[in-house]
Write a protein that holds these residues in place. Structure first.
Motif, PDB file in Angstrom:
ATOM      1  N   ARG A 108       0.704  -1.220  -0.115  1.00 45.92           N
ATOM      2  CA  ARG A 108       0.014  -0.001  -0.036  1.00 45.92           C
ATOM      3  C   ARG A 108       0.646   1.367  -0.104  1.00 45.92           C
ATOM      4  O   ARG A 108       0.402   2.449  -0.066  1.00 45.92           O
ATOM      5  N   THR A 109       2.144   1.319  -0.077  1.00 44.70           N
ATOM      6  CA  THR A 109       3.082   2.257  -0.063  1.00 44.70           C
ATOM      7  C   THR A 109       4.106   2.105  -0.772  1.00 44.70           C
ATOM      8  O   THR A 109       4.497   0.875  -1.365  1.00 44.70           O
ATOM      9  N   LYS A 110       4.846   3.004  -1.145  1.00 45.22           N
ATOM     10  CA  LYS A 110       6.144   2.852  -2.153  1.00 45.22           C
ATOM     11  C   LYS A 110       7.324   2.532  -1.525  1.00 45.22           C
ATOM     12  O   LYS A 110       7.330   3.213  -0.272  1.00 45.22           O
ATOM     13  N   SER A 111       8.114   1.828  -1.891  1.00 50.51           N
ATOM     14  CA  SER A 111       9.303   1.299  -1.127  1.00 50.51           C
ATOM     15  C   SER A 111      10.147   2.872  -0.893  1.00 50.51           C
ATOM     16  O   SER A 111      10.483   3.579  -1.885  1.00 50.51           O
ATOM     17  N   GLY A 112      10.884   2.888  -0.054  1.00 48.41           N
ATOM     18  CA  GLY A 112      11.646   4.337   0.523  1.00 48.41           C
ATOM     19  C   GLY A 112      10.841   5.314   0.892  1.00 48.41           C
ATOM     20  O   GLY A 112      11.281   6.421   1.374  1.00 48.41           O
ATOM     21  N   SER A 147     -18.002   1.603   8.787  1.00 47.27           N
ATOM     22  CA  SER A 147     -16.508   1.008   8.207  1.00 47.27           C
ATOM     23  C   SER A 147     -15.400   1.603   9.028  1.00 47.27           C
ATOM     24  O   SER A 147     -15.350   2.704   8.907  1.00 47.27           O
ATOM     25  N   VAL A 148     -14.818   0.599   9.306  1.00 45.93           N
ATOM     26  CA  VAL A 148     -13.537   1.022  10.291  1.00 45.93           C
ATOM     27  C   VAL A 148     -12.243   0.565   9.230  1.00 45.93           C
ATOM     28  O   VAL A 148     -12.032  -0.592   8.913  1.00 45.93           O
ATOM     29  N   TYR A 149     -11.256   1.559   9.016  1.00 50.51           N
ATOM     30  CA  TYR A 149     -10.118   1.271   8.322  1.00 50.51           C
ATOM     31  C   TYR A 149      -8.886   1.470   9.461  1.00 50.51           C
ATOM     32  O   TYR A 149      -8.966   2.373  10.248  1.00 50.51           O
ATOM     33  N   ASP A 150      -7.935   0.935   9.087  1.00 50.07           N
ATOM     34  CA  ASP A 150      -6.685   0.969   9.993  1.00 50.07           C
ATOM     35  C   ASP A 150      -5.738   2.155   9.472  1.00 50.07           C
ATOM     36  O   ASP A 150      -5.933   2.787   8.351  1.00 50.07           O
ATOM     37  N   THR A 151      -4.490   2.094   9.836  1.00 47.24           N
ATOM     38  CA  THR A 151      -3.597   3.234   9.615  1.00 47.24           C
ATOM     39  C   THR A 151      -2.893   3.008   8.188  1.00 47.24           C
ATOM     40  O   THR A 151      -2.271   3.847   7.962  1.00 47.24           O
ATOM     41  N   ALA A 152      -3.138   1.903   7.387  1.00 42.88           N
ATOM     42  CA  ALA A 152      -2.762   1.797   6.089  1.00 42.88           C
ATOM     43  C   ALA A 152      -3.844   1.926   5.089  1.00 42.88           C
ATOM     44  O   ALA A 152      -3.955   1.423   3.831  1.00 42.88           O
ATOM     45  N   GLY A 153      -5.093   2.295   5.663  1.00 41.16           N
ATOM     46  CA  GLY A 153      -6.159   2.261   5.026  1.00 41.16           C
ATOM     47  C   GLY A 153      -6.916   1.161   4.529  1.00 41.16           C
ATOM     48  O   GLY A 153      -7.966   0.772   3.638  1.00 41.16           O
ATOM     49  N   ARG A 154      -6.676  -0.147   5.328  1.00 39.37           N
ATOM     50  CA  ARG A 154      -7.252  -1.327   5.228  1.00 39.37           C
ATOM     51  C   ARG A 154      -8.499  -1.578   5.859  1.00 39.37           C
ATOM     52  O   ARG A 154      -8.485  -1.193   6.936  1.00 39.37           O
ATOM     53  N   ILE A 155      -9.356  -2.096   5.128  1.00 40.99           N
ATOM     54  CA  ILE A 155     -10.876  -2.481   5.961  1.00 40.99           C
ATOM     55  C   ILE A 155     -10.493  -3.292   7.096  1.00 40.99           C
ATOM     56  O   ILE A 155     -10.061  -4.451   6.787  1.00 40.99           O
ATOM     57  N   ARG A 156     -11.114  -3.204   8.138  1.00 40.57           N
ATOM     58  CA  ARG A 156     -11.039  -3.959   9.256  1.00 40.57           C
ATOM     59  C   ARG A 156     -12.229  -4.386   9.943  1.00 40.57           C
ATOM     60  O   ARG A 156     -12.522  -5.422  10.168  1.00 40.57           O
ATOM     61  N   LYS A 157     -13.154  -3.591   9.962  1.00 38.25           N
ATOM     62  CA  LYS A 157     -14.681  -3.779  10.454  1.00 38.25           C
ATOM     63  C   LYS A 157     -15.749  -2.830   9.638  1.00 38.25           C
ATOM     64  O   LYS A 157     -15.329  -1.846   8.933  1.00 38.25           O
ATOM     65  N   GLY A 158     -16.809  -3.449   9.357  1.00 38.18           N
ATOM     66  CA  GLY A 158     -18.000  -2.634   8.765  1.00 38.18           C
ATOM     67  C   GLY A 158     -18.282  -3.198   7.519  1.00 38.18           C
ATOM     68  O   GLY A 158     -17.769  -4.447   7.123  1.00 38.18           O
ATOM     69  N   PRO A 159     -19.062  -2.757   6.635  1.00 38.00           N
ATOM     70  CA  PRO A 159     -19.763  -3.352   5.621  1.00 38.00           C
ATOM     71  C   PRO A 159     -18.916  -3.172   4.193  1.00 38.00           C
ATOM     72  O   PRO A 159     -19.126  -3.843   3.231  1.00 38.00           O
ATOM     73  N   ALA A 160     -18.031  -2.337   4.352  1.00 38.26           N
ATOM     74  CA  ALA A 160     -17.097  -2.056   3.387  1.00 38.26           C
ATOM     75  C   ALA A 160     -16.206  -3.328   2.590  1.00 38.26           C
ATOM     76  O   ALA A 160     -15.665  -3.874   3.879  1.00 38.26           O
ATOM     77  N   PRO A 161     -16.487  -3.544   1.325  1.00 35.23           N
ATOM     78  CA  PRO A 161     -15.838  -4.974   0.913  1.00 35.23           C
ATOM     79  C   PRO A 161     -14.314  -4.877   0.704  1.00 35.23           C
ATOM     80  O   PRO A 161     -13.480  -5.894   0.876  1.00 35.23           O
ATOM     81  N   LYS A 162     -13.749  -3.675   0.377  1.00 34.98           N
ATOM     82  CA  LYS A 162     -12.237  -3.575  -0.067  1.00 34.98           C
ATOM     83  C   LYS A 162     -11.455  -2.468   0.789  1.00 34.98           C
ATOM     84  O   LYS A 162     -12.379  -1.467   1.473  1.00 34.98           O
ATOM     85  N   ASN A 163     -10.402  -2.361   0.582  1.00 38.51           N
ATOM     86  CA  ASN A 163      -9.336  -1.324   1.363  1.00 38.51           C
ATOM     87  C   ASN A 163      -9.987  -0.111   0.640  1.00 38.51           C
ATOM     88  O   ASN A 163     -10.247  -0.050  -0.746  1.00 38.51           O
ATOM     89  N   LEU A 164      -9.322   1.138   1.279  1.00 39.27           N
ATOM     90  CA  LEU A 164      -9.563   2.303   0.320  1.00 39.27           C
ATOM     91  C   LEU A 164      -8.438   2.231  -0.741  1.00 39.27           C
ATOM     92  O   LEU A 164      -7.308   1.632  -0.638  1.00 39.27           O
ATOM     93  N   VAL A 165      -8.876   2.664  -1.969  1.00 41.47           N
ATOM     94  CA  VAL A 165      -8.525   2.681  -3.262  1.00 41.47           C
ATOM     95  C   VAL A 165      -7.011   3.461  -3.279  1.00 41.47           C
ATOM     96  O   VAL A 165      -7.031   4.594  -3.056  1.00 41.47           O
TER      97      VAL A 165
END
Length: 180
Positions: A108-112, A147-165
């Motif tokens: 989810r991030t760029k190297s470096g 919907s709850v996302y973590d510090t990397a924008g990944r879905i952790r709880k709730g109805p959202a099916p995917k991570n933040l794009v």
């Protein structure tokens, strides 16, 4: 003495000439159809104002560690987050089996440039804009449906099916990022 006379015209034209006339007429017709259809197809292309927004450059200099800003790209809000080391460590410590849409922090991030998280600010459930630095995982929380996302924008709880794009982006330099 018998003289032979040739008729002034033949009843059937030669097949070579007839084939040439068919091919030539077909080619002229195809060019005419293409000339008529091209403006209709060309009008479907985006205009200059849309193409101008296709990519933007954003200077990261003013964003302090732990701060987020929202910018606009192609009419969409985009979160640019300067993550703290604690946020990065928390994101890397999450087991992929705990995630609905498994993606590592490195994906989810760029190297470096792991401290920078850049993602489109639309909840993947119904397109609401999540609130930053909130929710159970101190990432993003979508107040519309929970919907709850973590510090990397990944879905952790709730109805959202995917991570933040993640939009397509590259670092032009250490302080300049090009989105699009």
């Amino acid at each position: 003495m018998a003289t032979q006379t040739t008729p002034a015209h033949q009843d059937a034209p030669s097949s070579g000439r007839r084939d040439f006339l068919y091919i030539a007429a077909g080619a002229v017709g195809a060019v005419g159809v293409a000339g008529a259809v091209w403006p209709l197809i060309n009008q479907l292309n985006p205009d200059a104002s849309v193409l101008a927004l296709a990519s933007i450059e954003f200077n990261l200099v003013g964003i302090e560690e732990g701060q987020s800003v929202t910018i606009k790209w192609r009419g969409l809000p985009v979160f640019v987050r300067h993550r703290t080391q604690k946020e990065i460590d928390e994101a890397k410590a999450v087991a992929l089996s705990d995630l609905k849409d498994p993606e590592t922090d490195e994906q989810r991030t760029k190297s470096g440039h792991e401290q920078w998280l850049i993602m489109i600010a639309n909840c993947t459930h119904l397109g609401c804009i999540p609130v930053g630095e909130s929710g159970e995982y101190n990432g993003w929380f979508c107040p519309c449906h929970g919907s709850v996302y973590d510090t990397a924008g990944r879905i952790r709880k709730g109805p959202a099916p995917k991570n933040l794009v993640l939009p397509p982006y590259d670092f032009v330099s250490d302080t300049l990022v090009q989105i699009g």
